[in-house]
Design a protein around this motif. Structure first.
Motif, PDB file in Angstrom:
ATOM      1  N   ASN A 148       0.812  -1.207   0.000  1.00 22.26           N
ATOM      2  CA  ASN A 148       0.000   0.000   0.000  1.00 22.26           C
ATOM      3  C   ASN A 148       0.845   1.256   0.000  1.00 22.26           C
ATOM      4  OD1 ASN A 148      -2.270  -1.466  -0.079  1.00 22.26           O
ATOM      5  ND2 ASN A 148      -2.712  -1.368   2.090  1.00 22.26           N
ATOM      6  N   TYR A 150       2.259   3.601  -2.018  1.00 25.12           N
ATOM      7  CA  TYR A 150       2.398   4.210  -3.337  1.00 25.12           C
ATOM      8  C   TYR A 150       3.052   5.566  -3.183  1.00 25.12           C
ATOM      9  CZ  TYR A 150      -0.585   0.480  -4.593  1.00 25.12           C
ATOM     10  OH  TYR A 150      -1.090  -0.765  -4.771  1.00 25.12           O
ATOM     11  N   TYR A 155      -2.496  10.365  -5.459  1.00 26.76           N
ATOM     12  CA  TYR A 155      -3.722  10.647  -4.713  1.00 26.76           C
ATOM     13  C   TYR A 155      -4.157  12.087  -4.901  1.00 26.76           C
ATOM     14  CZ  TYR A 155      -2.074   6.540  -2.190  1.00 26.76           C
ATOM     15  OH  TYR A 155      -1.628   5.311  -1.863  1.00 26.76           O
ATOM     16  N   VAL A 157      -4.797  14.328  -7.120  1.00 31.38           N
ATOM     17  CA  VAL A 157      -5.088  14.656  -8.508  1.00 31.38           C
ATOM     18  C   VAL A 157      -5.239  16.150  -8.711  1.00 31.38           C
ATOM     19  CG1 VAL A 157      -6.785  14.393 -10.323  1.00 31.38           C
ATOM     20  CG2 VAL A 157      -6.102  12.435  -8.987  1.00 31.38           C
ATOM     21  N   ALA A 168       2.113   5.226 -14.300  1.00 30.07           N
ATOM     22  CA  ALA A 168       1.568   4.074 -15.035  1.00 30.07           C
ATOM     23  C   ALA A 168       2.585   3.412 -15.961  1.00 30.07           C
ATOM     24  CB  ALA A 168       0.309   4.472 -15.793  1.00 30.07           C
TER      25      ALA A 168
ATOM     26  N   ILE B   7      -9.975   7.637  -4.100  1.00 34.87           N
ATOM     27  CA  ILE B   7      -8.914   7.376  -5.069  1.00 34.87           C
ATOM     28  C   ILE B   7      -7.904   6.404  -4.478  1.00 34.87           C
ATOM     29  CG2 ILE B   7      -6.992   8.405  -6.326  1.00 34.87           C
ATOM     30  CD1 ILE B   7      -8.584  10.999  -6.431  1.00 34.87           C
ATOM     31  N   LYS B   8      -7.572   6.655  -3.243  1.00 35.35           N
ATOM     32  CA  LYS B   8      -6.569   5.803  -2.601  1.00 35.35           C
ATOM     33  C   LYS B   8      -7.047   4.355  -2.557  1.00 35.35           C
ATOM     34  CE  LYS B   8      -4.231   5.037   1.766  1.00 35.35           C
ATOM     35  NZ  LYS B   8      -4.105   5.442   3.154  1.00 35.35           N
ATOM     36  N   THR B  11      -6.866   2.738  -5.919  1.00 34.45           N
ATOM     37  CA  THR B  11      -5.482   2.411  -6.270  1.00 34.45           C
ATOM     38  C   THR B  11      -5.039   1.134  -5.567  1.00 34.45           C
ATOM     39  OG1 THR B  11      -5.031   4.760  -6.428  1.00 34.45           O
ATOM     40  CG2 THR B  11      -3.129   3.312  -6.328  1.00 34.45           C
ATOM     41  N   ILE B  12      -5.352   1.057  -4.296  1.00 37.25           N
ATOM     42  CA  ILE B  12      -4.988  -0.144  -3.537  1.00 37.25           C
ATOM     43  C   ILE B  12      -5.677  -1.366  -4.140  1.00 37.25           C
ATOM     44  CG2 ILE B  12      -5.225  -1.325  -1.327  1.00 37.25           C
ATOM     45  CD1 ILE B  12      -4.976   1.463   0.012  1.00 37.25           C
ATOM     46  N   ASN B  15      -4.318  -2.766  -7.334  1.00 40.36           N
ATOM     47  CA  ASN B  15      -2.999  -3.386  -7.259  1.00 40.36           C
ATOM     48  C   ASN B  15      -2.913  -4.518  -6.257  1.00 40.36           C
ATOM     49  OD1 ASN B  15      -1.039  -1.749  -9.071  1.00 40.36           O
ATOM     50  ND2 ASN B  15      -2.403  -0.259  -8.139  1.00 40.36           N
ATOM     51  N   ASP B  47     -13.785  -3.506   1.547  1.00 40.26           N
ATOM     52  CA  ASP B  47     -13.049  -2.296   1.200  1.00 40.26           C
ATOM     53  C   ASP B  47     -11.576  -2.628   0.930  1.00 40.26           C
ATOM     54  OD1 ASP B  47     -12.904  -0.928   4.604  1.00 40.26           O
ATOM     55  OD2 ASP B  47     -11.716  -2.488   3.636  1.00 40.26           O
ATOM     56  N   ARG B 114     -10.968  13.931 -14.266  1.00 42.21           N
ATOM     57  CA  ARG B 114      -9.735  13.861 -13.498  1.00 42.21           C
ATOM     58  C   ARG B 114      -8.928  12.672 -13.939  1.00 42.21           C
ATOM     59  NH1 ARG B 114     -11.144  14.725  -7.386  1.00 42.21           N
ATOM     60  NH2 ARG B 114     -11.636  12.530  -7.546  1.00 42.21           N
ATOM     61  N   LYS B 115      -7.647  12.876 -14.001  1.00 44.12           N
ATOM     62  CA  LYS B 115      -6.784  11.756 -14.368  1.00 44.12           C
ATOM     63  C   LYS B 115      -6.084  11.271 -13.121  1.00 44.12           C
ATOM     64  CE  LYS B 115      -5.500  12.426 -19.133  1.00 44.12           C
ATOM     65  NZ  LYS B 115      -5.216  13.763 -19.607  1.00 44.12           N
ATOM     66  N   GLU B 116      -6.288  10.018 -12.807  1.00 42.99           N
ATOM     67  CA  GLU B 116      -5.516   9.478 -11.707  1.00 42.99           C
ATOM     68  C   GLU B 116      -4.173   8.997 -12.180  1.00 42.99           C
ATOM     69  OE1 GLU B 116      -9.677   8.136 -10.034  1.00 42.99           O
ATOM     70  OE2 GLU B 116      -8.073   6.729  -9.570  1.00 42.99           O
ATOM     71  N   PHE B 117      -4.149   8.506 -13.371  1.00 43.35           N
ATOM     72  CA  PHE B 117      -2.878   8.089 -13.988  1.00 43.35           C
ATOM     73  C   PHE B 117      -2.919   8.556 -15.427  1.00 43.35           C
ATOM     74  CE2 PHE B 117      -1.447   5.493 -10.620  1.00 43.35           C
ATOM     75  CZ  PHE B 117      -2.597   4.931 -10.068  1.00 43.35           C
ATOM     76  N   PRO B 118      -1.784   8.872 -16.037  1.00 44.90           N
ATOM     77  CA  PRO B 118      -1.803   9.205 -17.452  1.00 44.90           C
ATOM     78  C   PRO B 118      -2.160   7.945 -18.225  1.00 44.90           C
ATOM     79  CG  PRO B 118       0.446   9.040 -16.647  1.00 44.90           C
ATOM     80  CD  PRO B 118      -0.439   8.897 -15.456  1.00 44.90           C
ATOM     81  N   ALA B 120      -1.956   4.756 -20.202  1.00 47.02           N
ATOM     82  CA  ALA B 120      -0.854   3.794 -20.238  1.00 47.02           C
ATOM     83  C   ALA B 120      -0.297   3.747 -21.639  1.00 47.02           C
ATOM     84  CB  ALA B 120      -1.376   2.421 -19.836  1.00 47.02           C
ATOM     85  N   LYS B 121       1.014   3.687 -21.735  1.00 52.98           N
ATOM     86  CA  LYS B 121       1.644   3.611 -23.059  1.00 52.98           C
ATOM     87  C   LYS B 121       1.424   2.225 -23.632  1.00 52.98           C
ATOM     88  CE  LYS B 121       5.365   6.801 -22.040  1.00 52.98           C
ATOM     89  NZ  LYS B 121       6.746   6.752 -21.536  1.00 52.98           N
ATOM     90  N   HIS B 122       1.401   1.244 -22.715  1.00 49.72           N
ATOM     91  CA  HIS B 122       1.237  -0.131 -23.175  1.00 49.72           C
ATOM     92  C   HIS B 122      -0.110  -0.634 -22.728  1.00 49.72           C
ATOM     93  CE1 HIS B 122       5.583  -0.104 -23.797  1.00 49.72           C
ATOM     94  NE2 HIS B 122       5.623   0.532 -22.663  1.00 49.72           N
TER      95      HIS B 122
END
Lengths: 182, 123
Positions: A148, A150, A155, A157, A168, B7-8, B11-12, B15, B47, B114-118, B120-122
């Motif tokens: 956890n 990260y 977070y 944003v 990413a 968001i957190k 993300t958790i 992953n 959760d 909103r972007k949490e991550f850009p 992905a390139k792949h």
């Protein structure tokens, strides 16, 4: 009950308050009082101002029990990972060994079972939900297994609007050299 | 399909295998607890910290006494095993949950919201 103390009822972050609620520890009634389900801790105070608090990290589980065969009143059941001495050495032993009853098989893990019996049974749902919410505010700090950790930015944003957060690709790139054999 | 508002937590979940448990909402499942008691009931919420909320629970305590609980909340720390029902397609469940998270993340279209991550390139 030597673990009962006098303290003011919590004033902040009280998600739910249930008056006229009996507290029972390991089958022994502690009398009528008010249950305070606050964000910081769970507290119960009897009508004379004596009571106890439980910290959420010590609470293993909680539940609504309406099974009258198991226990004669509908209640909120709370299992705590801690020892609650009902009597200290000074007082005459009452139900001696009672706190041992439930964990005689298990020396490692102390368990205390609390039941909160509200006179208003319809409040049990709200009490349960309030506890779920408060419990979720106290995730296990010892949880080292999970990744956890990260790097912070993803977070926030809003704070990094427009900024490239280059996370990413690193994650996706991890598997670039994996065998794609399926 | 329930996805956390945090968001957190998304993300958790994305992953870790908690995402699989989150895909079991509504399924009757048995959870073995750390103290050797077990709880069988319908999952109503899991959760990111693996706190599990069950409804209509048959609870067997470590002495073997069975009781019924309307609702049960177990902290993640006290979960030892979750028995995934046989009929659950694990991979499909994970993929569905990931898609749900991505729908939330890219709400508003590729370049909006909103972007949490850009991106992905792949793939």
């Amino acid at each position: 009950m030597s673990f009962l103390k006098r303290f003011p009822p919590p004033a902040e972050g009280v998600r739910h308050q249930q008056p006229d609620t009996e507290a029972v520890l390991a089958g022994r009634g502690l009398g009528a009082g008010t249950l305070y389900i606050a964000e910081s801790r769970l507290s119960w105070l009897d009508n004379s101002g004596l009571g106890f608090s439980l910290d959420y990290p010590t609470i293993s589980l909680h539940a609504v029990s309406r099974d009258l065969n198991a226990y004669p009143w509908e209640h909120l059941y709370v299992m705590v990972n801690a020892k609650f001495e009902e009597d200290d050495a000074k007082e005459a032993p009452m139900a001696e060994g009672e706190e041992e009853e439930d964990d005689s098989d298990d020396d490692i893990e102390p368990i205390a079972e609390f039941r909160f019996v509200p006179s208003d049974k319809s409040a049990l749902e709200a009490m349960f939900s309030a506890m779920c919410e408060c419990q979720a505010l106290h995730p296990d700090p010892e949880d080292e297994d999970s990744d956890n950790d990260y790097e912070g930015e993803e977070y926030d944003v809003e704070a990094h609007d427009g900024m490239e957060v280059d996370i990413a690709p690193a994650v996706a790139g991890q598997f670039e050299d994996a065998e794609v054999d399926h | 399909m329930e996805v956390s508002h945090s968001i957190k937590e998304r993300t958790i979940a994305e992953n870790s295998l908690v995402i699989l448990l989150q895909g079991l909402h509504g399924q009757v499942t048995t959870v073995d607890l750390r103290d050797e008691s077990t709880a069988t009931g319908r999952i109503t919420n899991v959760d990111a910290f693996m706190n599990v909320r069950l409804a209509e629970v048959t609870f067997t305590d470590r002495q073997g006494t069975v009781s019924h609980l309307d609702e049960l909340f177990v902290t993640g720390r006290n979960v030892r095993y979750v028995h995934i029902p046989d009929e659950v397609d694990i991979r499909a469940t994970i993929e569905r949950q990931l898609q749900a998270i991505h729908r939330v993340r890219f709400f508003g279209g590729r370049d909006k919201g909103r972007k949490e991550f850009p991106r992905a390139k792949h793939k």
